[in-house]
Design a protein around this motif. Structure first.
Motif, mmCIF file in Angstrom:
data_model
loop_
_atom_site.group_PDB
_atom_site.id
_atom_site.type_symbol
_atom_site.label_atom_id
_atom_site.label_comp_id
_atom_site.label_asym_id
_atom_site.label_seq_id
_atom_site.Cartn_x
_atom_site.Cartn_y
_atom_site.Cartn_z
ATOM 1 N N PRO A 136 50.957 98.904 40.508
ATOM 2 C CA PRO A 136 50.944 97.642 39.779
ATOM 3 C C PRO A 136 51.954 96.653 40.421
ATOM 4 C CG PRO A 136 51.014 99.492 38.258
ATOM 5 C CD PRO A 136 51.512 100.110 39.602
ATOM 6 N N VAL A 137 51.321 95.439 40.584
ATOM 7 C CA VAL A 137 52.192 94.562 41.369
ATOM 8 C C VAL A 137 52.359 93.374 40.451
ATOM 9 C CG1 VAL A 137 51.763 95.202 43.820
ATOM 10 C CG2 VAL A 137 50.275 93.555 42.512
ATOM 11 N N ILE A 138 51.727 92.932 39.294
ATOM 12 C CA ILE A 138 51.873 91.941 38.452
ATOM 13 C C ILE A 138 51.853 92.678 36.978
ATOM 14 C CG2 ILE A 138 50.735 89.546 37.541
ATOM 15 C CD1 ILE A 138 52.260 89.518 40.059
ATOM 16 N N GLY A 139 52.692 92.252 36.168
ATOM 17 C CA GLY A 139 52.575 92.712 34.579
ATOM 18 C C GLY A 139 52.930 91.360 33.661
ATOM 19 N N VAL A 140 51.982 91.292 32.784
ATOM 20 C CA VAL A 140 52.195 90.178 31.882
ATOM 21 C C VAL A 140 51.744 90.698 30.393
ATOM 22 C CG1 VAL A 140 51.541 87.954 31.132
ATOM 23 C CG2 VAL A 140 51.962 88.228 33.409
ATOM 24 N N VAL A 141 52.822 90.757 29.515
ATOM 25 C CA VAL A 141 52.643 91.161 28.336
ATOM 26 C C VAL A 141 53.050 89.883 27.392
ATOM 27 C CG1 VAL A 141 53.200 92.902 26.375
ATOM 28 C CG2 VAL A 141 52.668 93.657 28.742
ATOM 29 N N TYR A 142 52.094 89.351 26.531
ATOM 30 C CA TYR A 142 52.499 88.153 25.663
ATOM 31 C C TYR A 142 52.164 88.639 24.248
ATOM 32 C CZ TYR A 142 52.585 83.540 23.469
ATOM 33 O OH TYR A 142 52.747 82.619 22.779
ATOM 34 N N ASP A 143 53.226 88.519 23.539
ATOM 35 C CA ASP A 143 53.142 88.824 22.102
ATOM 36 C C ASP A 143 53.323 87.470 21.259
ATOM 37 O OD1 ASP A 143 53.761 89.135 19.348
ATOM 38 O OD2 ASP A 143 55.717 90.449 19.713
ATOM 39 N N PRO A 144 52.290 87.050 20.716
ATOM 40 C CA PRO A 144 52.050 85.678 20.448
ATOM 41 C C PRO A 144 52.659 85.493 18.700
ATOM 42 C CG PRO A 144 49.883 86.730 19.914
ATOM 43 C CD PRO A 144 50.840 87.605 20.911
ATOM 44 N N CYS A 145 53.029 86.513 18.172
ATOM 45 C CA CYS A 145 53.609 86.402 16.783
ATOM 46 C C CYS A 145 54.968 86.088 16.947
ATOM 47 C CB CYS A 145 53.393 87.704 16.221
ATOM 48 S SG CYS A 145 51.576 88.091 15.733
ATOM 49 N N ARG A 146 55.679 86.476 17.989
ATOM 50 C CA ARG A 146 57.292 86.446 18.212
ATOM 51 C C ARG A 146 57.318 85.384 19.499
ATOM 52 N NH1 ARG A 146 56.221 91.564 17.523
ATOM 53 N NH2 ARG A 146 57.366 92.548 15.740
ATOM 54 N N VAL A 238 48.616 100.471 29.630
ATOM 55 C CA VAL A 238 49.995 100.976 30.325
ATOM 56 C C VAL A 238 50.023 100.226 31.685
ATOM 57 C CG1 VAL A 238 49.792 103.127 29.173
ATOM 58 C CG2 VAL A 238 48.932 102.704 31.503
ATOM 59 N N ALA A 239 49.325 99.517 32.308
ATOM 60 C CA ALA A 239 49.242 99.080 33.778
ATOM 61 C C ALA A 239 50.536 98.177 33.452
ATOM 62 C CB ALA A 239 47.935 98.453 34.182
ATOM 63 N N ALA A 240 50.401 97.038 32.840
ATOM 64 C CA ALA A 240 51.478 95.940 32.667
ATOM 65 C C ALA A 240 52.841 96.368 32.402
ATOM 66 C CB ALA A 240 51.157 94.645 31.852
ATOM 67 N N GLY A 241 52.836 97.274 31.456
ATOM 68 C CA GLY A 241 54.171 97.853 30.764
ATOM 69 C C GLY A 241 54.815 98.718 31.850
ATOM 70 N N THR A 242 53.926 99.377 32.503
ATOM 71 C CA THR A 242 54.730 100.394 33.529
ATOM 72 C C THR A 242 55.385 99.418 34.524
ATOM 73 O OG1 THR A 242 52.853 101.913 33.423
ATOM 74 C CG2 THR A 242 53.989 101.628 35.895
ATOM 75 N N LEU A 243 54.928 98.380 35.167
ATOM 76 C CA LEU A 243 55.627 97.537 35.942
ATOM 77 C C LEU A 243 56.984 96.945 35.356
ATOM 78 C CD1 LEU A 243 56.018 96.455 38.870
ATOM 79 C CD2 LEU A 243 54.506 94.486 37.914
ATOM 80 N N LEU A 244 56.764 96.478 34.230
ATOM 81 C CA LEU A 244 57.921 95.711 33.370
ATOM 82 C C LEU A 244 59.103 96.893 33.376
ATOM 83 C CD1 LEU A 244 56.080 94.091 30.359
ATOM 84 C CD2 LEU A 244 57.461 92.924 32.086
ATOM 85 N N VAL A 245 58.831 98.008 32.863
ATOM 86 C CA VAL A 245 59.755 99.180 32.977
ATOM 87 C C VAL A 245 60.404 99.392 34.291
ATOM 88 C CG1 VAL A 245 60.393 101.569 32.710
ATOM 89 C CG2 VAL A 245 58.962 100.116 31.000
ATOM 90 N N ARG A 246 59.452 99.571 35.227
ATOM 91 C CA ARG A 246 60.062 99.730 36.587
ATOM 92 C C ARG A 246 60.825 98.696 37.218
ATOM 93 N NH1 ARG A 246 54.642 102.358 39.675
ATOM 94 N NH2 ARG A 246 54.643 104.340 38.633
ATOM 95 N N GLU A 247 60.537 97.215 37.080
ATOM 96 C CA GLU A 247 61.304 96.337 37.482
ATOM 97 C C GLU A 247 62.575 96.180 36.764
ATOM 98 O OE1 GLU A 247 61.005 94.560 40.343
ATOM 99 O OE2 GLU A 247 59.355 95.806 40.788
ATOM 100 N N ALA A 248 62.672 96.472 35.569
ATOM 101 C CA ALA A 248 63.815 96.402 34.536
ATOM 102 C C ALA A 248 64.907 97.626 35.028
ATOM 103 C CB ALA A 248 63.320 96.310 32.953
#
Length: 290
Positions: A136-146, A238-248
């Motif tokens: 995974p090289v790009i990850g975007v997760v958007y929560d529109p409620c928050r 899980v693809a986007a979230g995987t990268l988020l965790v790794r890059e964090a």
């Protein structure tokens, strides 16, 4: 000045273009979801399987996401939850237009659009070397409620609304708040999962189940959760979230450590200490794969 999400100025050119496209696509999909948010009773809902629902909102949001990605990154493949697709080119988009469908349909404001670009083994994304395995090289997760936008770029970092994020520093399970997901449509692994849950309840500070895997991973990446595990998910969950965790600065991997990323949907994530402890907790209960 606070760090901003990566653009072409912060990331290799092709990844900068891709993250911009993914952010635009996520907003387009979320706009569809929110247009239905106060009219859920009017939605056409189909039942794919037990506890596996798809609505008119899912389908229209997915179409909006795909339209943006096809227009702006035509060389990449597309695999989406509702319409399928295939791997193509150097990388493939994995799209979940509505992660947390059941929450959405019940008026629970906890759901997201999740979009990831997975580069194929042997490809070269940006100026770096060829990738040895699918990544995974790009990850975007958007929560529109928050109105929370999580973004990550391989080798560059992870952000929440423009501020760099990092996993928690919790040292072990005793002080950890964990996230998980219960079996809800595939119960074939319940006999493996339930002992894990029992042990987690007795060894951690607390366990939460919110019903949106992409947000569980995003919240692990920004330190709200110390660790997360779940079984029976889909790759687009899980693809986007995987990268988020790794890059964090965290660990996100296949529960059996047999895949380069948890494509089979059995995921463990957290800061390195908590993820290692979770793996130790989980391993005795896992059965060999058939």
């Amino acid at each position: 000045m606070e760090p901003r999400p990566p653009t072409s100025e912060h990331a290799p050119r092709d990844l900068g273009i891709a993250v911009d496209a993914a952010v635009s696509a996520a907003h387009a999909g979320a706009a569809i979801l929110q247009s239905y948010a106060h009219h859920r009773a009017d939605l056409v809902i189909d039942r794919k399987a037990r506890n596996d629902l798809v609505s008119q909102a899912d389908r229209e949001a997915e179409a909006a996401v795909i339209e943006v990605l096809r227009e702006r990154t035509p060389a990449y493949g597309l695999i989406a939850e509702e319409t399928g697709g295939r791997r193509e080119g150097e990388a493939t988009w994995y799209i979940d237009p509505l992660d947390g469908t059941t929450n959405f349909l019940h008026g629970i404001p906890h759901y997201a659009v999740s979009i990831a670009l997975v580069a194929h083994a042997g490809s070269r994304m940006g100026p770096g070397p060829q990738l040895a395995q699918d990544t995974p090289v790009i990850g975007v997760v958007y929560d529109p409620c928050r109105e929370e936008l999580f973004t990550a770029v391989h080798g560059v970092g992870a952000w929440l609304n423009g501020r760099r994020i990092a996993c928690s520093r919790t040292a072990g399970l005793d002080d950890a708040v964990l996230a998980t997901g219960f079996p809800f449509r595939d119960f074939s692994f319940a006999d493996q999962y339930m002992p894990m849950l029992h042990q987690a309840i007795h060894t951690s500070r607390g366990v939460r189940r919110h019903g949106a895997a992409a947000l569980d991973l995003a919240w692990t990446a920004c330190g709200r959760f110390d660790g997360y595990w779940e079984m029976g998910l889909a790759p687009w969950d899980v693809a986007a979230g995987t990268l988020l965790v790794r890059e964090a600065g965290g660990t996100a991997l296949d529960m059996r450590q047999a895949e380069p990323w948890p494509k089979s949907g059995n995921v463990v994530a957290g800061n390195p200490q908590v993820a290692a402890a979770l793996l130790g907790m989980i391993a005795p209960h896992l059965k060999p794969q058939a």
